[in-house]
Design an enzyme around this catalytic site. Structure first.
Site, PDB file in Angstrom:
ATOM      1  CD  GLU A 257      -2.912  -1.273   0.444  1.00  0.00           C
ATOM      2  OE1 GLU A 257      -3.219  -0.245  -0.193  1.00  0.00           O
ATOM      3  OE2 GLU A 257      -3.487  -2.364   0.293  1.00  0.00           O
ATOM      4  CB  CYS A 294      -2.528   6.587   2.168  1.00  0.00           C
ATOM      5  SG  CYS A 294      -3.755   5.622   3.057  1.00  0.00           S
TER       6      CYS A 294
END
Ligand code: NAP
Length: 515
Positions: A257, A294
């Site tokens: 990720e 994020c």
């Protein structure tokens, strides 16, 4: 004397043998605790988790492991106040932003406790129906999913010390796979304390949950063939993980990720209500956790004719954001995590400003109750680039702070082409009022986005937020977002299981539906 946080490995609490790295309050500049992992016997610790923790977890059923997740959620819930104090001190976040991390983590843990209970008293899962392999229906193939007999190593980012732990640990432990977490050094405190609380309560078997705080040195080297590693962090570190021999030669399964230049898109002819919804969401995404998410919106795409109106609407909301010491009730946005991140955000802003103008200046926000020479606080800045095609830096650069750029587009096709210049993102949100146009556009965006969050006026008060990661939905994105997949309900368990096809008589396969 500043406390040195202990590591938990091989079923023991162990101090590193080095001087340690200090964790610092990003608002006051004071040292809080130290972390150190020097001298730990990582191969022995990993073997203990693999052999003792893994065997004990696999002996239990999904329902039994789910009950342990439920107990952990309950225990952590009872200690919430302490976690909030740590988050304020170490992450510099206001209460609402700490909640995204702490309560988000607990919610995810509780979600998997419930989901796991529904899987029942089984020790492996069936994957689809049996399929006949030849003319005679007697010989068939049944795919099964069994927990991998290795450890799950989590190397996590600094911005989610709680959620980042539990969103990974819940599906891993539910699957029967022991967890070793290495939190980012800057905010390792909260992760360590949560793990300590759960371990000391004896909820999981020994070896099921371990934590290594401090340097990452040697962690990847300790991985073996049936282990898995889940990494969250920058694209740069992701590249190191991907090319490590554990992954490249020993086939250790990896989930990445990474960073992502996420967008918000206002459809043509969307109407004023949709523009207001976009402005609200953009301002919220820029300021929650000081933009250190994020999933935060970095690019805002609007029809050319609405560029000025959108700039004003977003700026008006940003202007109301009070920035400073999260301990002051009047403050809505706290600090960045440390001086390095502050310097990186300032550098990123300068870089983008070569191709974009300032529409709302974060520097105009006076800090409340915080010394600008010490506190890692920065106001939210909205940039704008009239020529969205030429502003290549805006499409390529993730400034990990309260920064976004407004971009005008000519028509629908132009908007979709600009979105794709993010090279694959975690999430985009889409604003409009025509269900057909929204549905079609979401499908256009789906191959380059892990999640498409569609906000129409009918769900204005119901939707869960562009940047909020719900355990029911997929988290992860293709391309530069890392290509990973997490969460998504029961889909998350797939990473921790191995799929195998058992080819046998239906009399043999009949045993699987019952067990
Ligand atoms: P980072 O610097 O890449 O660090 C991430 C983790 O990797 C930390 O635990 C770090 O440990 C560790 N690490 C550093 N070098 C390593 C190496 N050579 N081998 C193994 N591990 C190593 O990222 P960050 O600054 O913490 O996080 C910010 C970034 O994460 C942003 O770009 C953000 O977009 C991304 N992020 C993505 C997601 C997502 O779900 N896609 C979520 C959150 C954040 P140390 O801290 O000890 O150096």
């Amino acid at each position: 004397m500043i406390e040195l946080l202990l590591n938990h490995l091989g079923g023991e609490w162990l101090a590193g043998s080095g001087a340690g790295t200090a964790l610092v309050d990003p608002v006051l500049g004071t040292e809080l605790v130290r972390v150190d992992a020097t001298g730990l016997d990582l191969p022995a610790g990993f073997a203990f988790a693999r052999e003792q923790g893994g065997a004990a977890l696999r002996a239990l059923t999904y329902r039994e492991r789910a009950a342990m997740l439920g107990s952990a959620a309950k225990l952590l819930q009872a200690n919430r106040d302490r976690y909030y104090e740590i988050a304020t001190a170490n992450s510099g976040t206001v209460k609402n932003d700490s909640a995204v991390d702490i309560d988000g983590g607990l919610f995810t843990l509780g979600y998997y406790a419930k989901l796991g209970d529904g899987l029942g008293d089984r020790r492996f899962l069936l994957d689809g129906e049996a399929a006949r392999l030849g003319k005679d229906a007697l010989f068939q193939s049944q795919h099964v999913l069994v927990p991998t007999r290795g450890v799950a190593l989590f190397i996590n980012a600094f911005n989610f010390p709680s959620w980042g732990l539990w969103e990974k640990a819940a599906p891993a432990l539910l699957s029967g796979v022991p967890v070793i977490v290495k939190p980012a050094t800057a905010t390792a405190w909260l992760t360590q304390v949560m793990v300590k609380d759960v371990v000391d309560a004896g909820i999981f078997p020994p070896g099921a949950l371990s934590v290594v705080c401090g340097s990452s040195a040697g962690l990847m080297d300790a991985l073996q063939t049936f282990d898995v590693v889940s990494f969250t962090g920058s694209a740069q570190t992701a590249a190191i993980i991907r090319s490590h021999p554990a992954v490249a030669q020993r086939s250790v399964r990896v989930n990445i990720e990474a960073d992502s230049v996420n967008s918000a898109l206002l459809l043509p002819a969307a109407g004023n209500e949709s523009l207001d919804l976009l402005a609200k969401e953009v301002a919220r995404e820029m300021t929650v956790k000081s933009g250190q998410k994020c999933t935060a919106i970095r690019r805002v795409l609007v029809p050319e004719a609405l560029y000025e109106q959108a700039a004003q609407a977003i700026s008006a909301r940003l202007a109301k954001t009070t920035v400073g010491n999260p301990r002051n009730e009047a403050v809505r946005m706290g600090a960045l995590v440390n001086r390095e991140q502050l310097a990186s955000v300032r550098e990123g802003l300068d870089y983008l400003m070569q191709q974009a103008l300032v529409l709302h200046d974060g520097a105009a926000h006076a800090l409340v109750d915080a010394d600008p020479a010490v506190a890692c606080c920065v106001g939210p800045t909205l940039l704008g680039a009239r020529d969205a095609d030429a502003a290549d830096r805006v499409h390529d650069t993730e400034v990990f702070g309260p920064v976004a750029t407004l971009l005008p587009y000519r028509d629908h096709a132009h908007a979709l082409a600009l979105l794709r210049r993010g090279q694959g993102s975690l999430v985009a949100s889409l604003y409009g009022s025509d269900p057909q146009a929204l549905a079609a556009t979401a499908i256009h965006m789906a191959d380059s986005h892990g999640r498409v969050h569609v906000i129409s006026p009918d769900v204005a008060a119901l939707h869960t937020g562009h940047g909020n990661v719900m355990p029911q939905s997929l988290h992860g994105g293709p391309g530069r977002a890392g290509g990973g997949e997490e969460l998504g309900g029961a889909r998350a368990l797939g990473f921790y299981h191995r799929r195998s096809a058992v080819q046998a008589s239906t009399a043999v396969l009949a045993h699987y539906s019952a067990t």
